[in-house]
Design a protein around this motif. Structure first.
Motif, mmCIF file in Angstrom:
data_model
loop_
_atom_site.group_PDB
_atom_site.id
_atom_site.type_symbol
_atom_site.label_atom_id
_atom_site.label_comp_id
_atom_site.label_asym_id
_atom_site.label_seq_id
_atom_site.Cartn_x
_atom_site.Cartn_y
_atom_site.Cartn_z
ATOM 1 N N ALA A 168 0.836 -1.208 0.000
ATOM 2 C CA ALA A 168 0.000 0.000 0.000
ATOM 3 C C ALA A 168 0.867 1.253 0.000
ATOM 4 N N SER A 216 -4.805 2.853 -1.269
ATOM 5 C CA SER A 216 -3.956 1.816 -1.871
ATOM 6 C C SER A 216 -4.162 0.471 -1.169
ATOM 7 N N ARG A 217 -4.360 0.517 0.160
ATOM 8 C CA ARG A 217 -4.676 -0.717 0.887
ATOM 9 C C ARG A 217 -5.986 -1.324 0.365
#
Length: 874
Positions: free
Chosen positions: A548, A573-574
């Motif tokens: 991430a 992003s995670r």
């Protein structure tokens, strides 16, 4: 391995992605399997990058993490493309920083380095390095850096020390290293010379004092921010054409408080428009004054020692510079010499980059590199196209440095570092000693060490074994690209160019220089500990996973731009990594496979041909973006393909086919496996951990000892414009119906009877089932009554029976409230636009915004009225 075993291997994927369970295990396996090791032999084309060597005292910050993410992405991609990819790791000994750390430890023990002596102190620093140095190496592993750990170097190791001695002697023998008295930047706290780039300038509050030298008609007034330096004045200078002072040039004036008389000289350096047009000349404590002094043969007495304590005889002897300043001003005031005082007076002040102490310009005997011929070669290499600076606009910054270089002060008054290899004989003889050579008996070595950047400038070739002509040098030099922040273009980039071209027979140290920006917080402010907005990337890795963090930094890494990054970026992003995980899990549970060839296009559905076509476009775009070092654009391309086209559309369009089974489902399973296989390969350089885990599960490669790291980089296949056009039509139809349903107050999962007309004219008749599935539309029954109608396109119309599906009264009330707000906005904008006085005075952009608001209000009124008219009667 049986098919049953392969299927079992492919389906063992936990319900959720847990980075903590994956990252350490995968990294250790990569290292154990030698995945990062590059060979000096073989026929593979070479691709190499050297790490910007972090300080041995340092820890990973976001700037490092961005550097490393970009480099690792480039290296992993080239490795997959079949290159012999070398990422060279190592650390810098960081002379001043490391010595300061160890000296602080000694101070806690009540000791100084002088209590230990030089040899014992250096041993102590090595001990510290062994126990505490290199913290960043563990953090690099955490981030996923695929460096060749077997080649790790340190700027003080034996091989690099030989390289330093070799190039010093070569430069010395060629007359490019010399010793001279010059004004240098001196840190009274670190007790060493500093180069210009080790000095940070800031606008500080000070005082400007105007002082009258001499008496009567021969008096002359000078202004200074550093009254204490007047004790070292040896002249007053004026401009040769300044009519005010022509009669004084060649005469002498009394220097207050000292009893000395000093000349008044004419020099073109003086600006007659600044201040009084007369300047005091202190050759030993000001670089410009030193140059004036050289031109006029003035003496240059030092009036301060290394600790900035006054050494000039008189009442101020022994005072620190900050104690001496007010004392001298008071003494001048008592004699009536102070003409004017200005406080506060903001002016630029230099501070030591390491300890923040105010730097003292000081005449000192130091070692210098004569840079003119080296700088010319470094400039020509870029101008002639041997080296590219990217983005191109950064070339100006490069040339501004390389075309205006001053000789480089390379000596430092430290004990930790490469000791200058000059030895002095008892009769004043001076020799330079190279590797393997020894000085004659009775000779003593120079006490100083070299500037840290001297050894760092050799990094691209010293790490590969130079001055020996090694296989590594032959294979991997020049390196392919240098990736670093634009803020150290002079600290490191220019200096590597100077020494690389000089030592390596005109071969530059790299072919491309990619300069990324400096990370800022989500508000666009520069990150720093003092500002309280600095971020430890390890904390983000702990919370969201290394992938991430990497993907966030990759998306922000467009060359030259300063990305503004906040924690919400990392959370996004995670979520993206989780989306990939869930998509692959769904695919595995649906029987997706990577076994066997893809079916021929004529055997595939329109939906399968569409996603393969979109995949080919994506491969082409990502390849072009990566080759141009546009990682931010490549990341966005992959993000939107994965999330928007694969997850939001292809998986949804495929579900009815997969559930129905049969030959169509078999083909879709193979296409789905291929799409995910390719997507994971494309994403691997940026997000190595999650893609390795998913790819091995998808392909069953774990048992075969495979790794996505060495899987082939994808190549683009054929595209299918017809399939793309058809699916674009489906997407438009579903999207508009979903929007219309929302406008009608229908819940997303609520099914509603709908009559679709014109699908045959639009060429979408065979996909009606998919449209109904995605838009939650039932076939109309015998009691069907159209209560809402939508003209989706010129061919397709959707008629919905919303009876019983919505609270008509509540929806009418909501829409009427929205209609009233839109009408109020329209009335307000019309009043302003109808006011001639307002139109005459208001800026054009303000008027344009109001016109845009009026148009938006009119559109809202039309839309809401349409929704009200479409509501069934209560």
């Amino acid at each position: 391995m049986t098919n049953e075993a392969k299927n079992q291997a492919r389906t063992e994927l936990p319900p959720q992605y847990a980075p903590v369970d994956v990252e350490s295990r995968r990294y250790q396996r990569w290292v154990a399997d030698g995945r990062f090791t590059a060979s000096d032999d073989g026929d593979k084309p070479a691709y190499s990058i050297v790490i910007p060597p972090p300080n041995v005292t340092g820890s990973l910050h976001l700037g490092h993490a961005m550097d490393h993410t970009i480099i690792d992405t480039l290296i992993r991609r080239k490795r997959m493309q079949g290159f012999e990819a070398l990422w060279m790791p190592g650390m810098d000994h960081a002379g001043i920083s490391t010595q300061n750390v160890v000296e602080r430890q000694l101070a806690e023990e009540g000791l100084s380095r002088h209590d230990l002596g030089r040899e014992a102190f250096v041993d102590r620093v090595w001990q510290w390095k062994s126990e505490y140095g290199g913290k960043i190496s563990g953090q690099m592993r955490r981030l996923g850096d695929s460096v060749d750990w077997d080649r790790e170097r340190f700027t003080m190791d034996e091989g690099l020390s030989d390289a330093v001695q070799t190039i010093f002697k070569k430069l010395y023998d060629d007359g490019l290293i010399y010793r001279a008295e010059r004004i240098i930047n001196w840190c009274p706290r670190c007790m060493t010379a500093l180069s210009d780039i080790e000095v940070n300038h800031s606008d500080d509050d000070g005082e400007l004092v105007s002082i009258r030298y001499g008496h009567g008609d021969n008096a002359i007034v000078v202004a200074t921010t550093r009254a204490e330096t007047m004790l070292g004045d040896t002249a007053v200078a004026v401009h040769p054409e300044d009519e005010r002072y022509k009669h004084l040039v060649g005469t002498e004036v009394e220097l207050p408080l000292t009893g000395r008389r000093i000349p008044i000289i004419a020099d073109e350096h003086v600006d007659p428009e600044f201040g009084t047009g007369a300047v005091k000349v202190t050759p030993a404590h000001d670089p410009n004054d030193f140059e004036i002094g050289q031109r006029h043969g003035l003496p240059a007495p030092l009036i301060m020692d290394e600790r900035a304590v006054i050494t000039a005889h008189g009442p101020f002897l022994g005072l620190d510079r900050y104690e001496a300043r007010p004392a001298i001003v008071a003494a001048l005031r008592s004699e009536g010499r102070i003409v004017a005082e200005k406080r506060p007076y903001v002016h630029a002040v230099g501070h030591c980059d390491r300890c923040k102490t105010t730097v003292e310009p000081r005449l000192s005997l130091q070692w210098f590199v004569k840079v003119d011929p080296l700088a010319k070669a470094a400039g020509d290499a870029v101008r002639e196209g041997k080296v590219r600076i990217l983005p191109l606009e950064q070339e100006k910054r490069y040339f501004s440095w390389v075309d205006n270089l001053h000789d480089w002060c390379i000596s430092r008054q430290l004990w930790w570092g490469h000791r200058i290899p000059i030895w002095y004989g008892p009769g004043g003889e001076q020799i330079c000693v190279g590797p393997g050579e020894t000085a004659p008996e009775g000779y003593t070595q120079d006490e100083d060490v070299l500037d840290t950047w001297f050894s760092s400038a050799l990094w691209p070739f010293s790490t590969m074994g130079w001055p020996e002509q090694t296989k590594a040098l032959e294979k991997f030099y020049p390196t392919s690209v240098l990736v670093t922040g634009y803020d150290i273009i002079f600290f490191w980039v220019v200096r590597m160019m100077l020494f690389g071209l000089y030592a390596m027979d005109g071969q530059p140290p790299f072919k491309d220089v990619v300069l990324h920006g400096l990370i800022r917080d989500q508000f666009g402010k520069k990150m720093s500990k003092s500002a309280g907005n600095g971020v430890d990337p390890i904390e983000w890795m702990d919370a969201y996973g290394s992938d991430a963090v990497r993907f966030t930094l990759a998306r922000g890494s467009n060359p030259g731009a300063d990305p503004a990054i906040g924690e919400d970026w990392v959370q996004g992003s995670r979520n993206f990594c989780n989306k990939l995980w869930n998509a692959t899990r769904f695919a595995l549970m649906s029987g997706a496979t990577t076994e066997g060839p893809l079916p021929q296009p004529e055997q595939l559905s329109t939906i399968d041909r569409w996603i393969l076509s979109r995949l080919s476009h994506t491969v082409t775009e990502v390849d072009a973006q990566m080759e141009a070092y546009q990682l931010g654009k490549a990341s966005d391309t992959l993000y939107h393909f994965a999330w928007d086209e694969v997850c939001d559309w292809y998986l949804e369009l495929s579900k009815p086919v997969l559930m129905a089974g049969g030959e169509a489902a078999t083909s879709t399973r193979r296409v789905l496996g291929h799409v995910l296989d390719t997507l994971l390969r494309l994403l691997h350089p940026m997000t190595p951990y999650v893609t390795e885990e998913l790819w091995l599960a998808l392909t069953g490669g774990e048992e075969r000892g495979e790794s996505i790291m060495v899987a082939e980089w994808p190549t683009a296949g054929a595209t299918d414009a017809a399939a793309e056009k058809t699916v674009a039509g489906i997407q438009h139809l579903v999207t508009e119906i979903r929007r219309f349903r929302s406008d009608q107050g229908l819940k997303p999962a609520q099914r509603v009877a709908t009559r679709l007309s014109g699908l045959d004219r639009a060429g979408l008749a065979e996909h009606e089932g998919l449209v109904r599935s995605l838009a939650r539309l039932d076939e109309p029954s015998g009691e069907f009554t159209a209560t809402a109608k939508l003209a989706v396109t010129s061919e397709v119309t959707a008629e919905l029976d919303t009876r019983g599906t919505i609270d008509v009264a509540a929806e009418r009330a909501r829409l009427e409230k929205a209609l009233a707000a839109a009408k109020k906005e329209l009335d307000g904008t019309e009043r302003k636009l109808g006011n001639e006085g307002f139109l005459a005075k208001a800026p054009a952009d303000v008027v344009d915004k109001i016109r845009a608001r009026k148009a938006a209000a009119e559109s809202d009124i039309e839309r809401v009225n349409g929704q009200l008219n479409a509501l069934p009667s209560a």
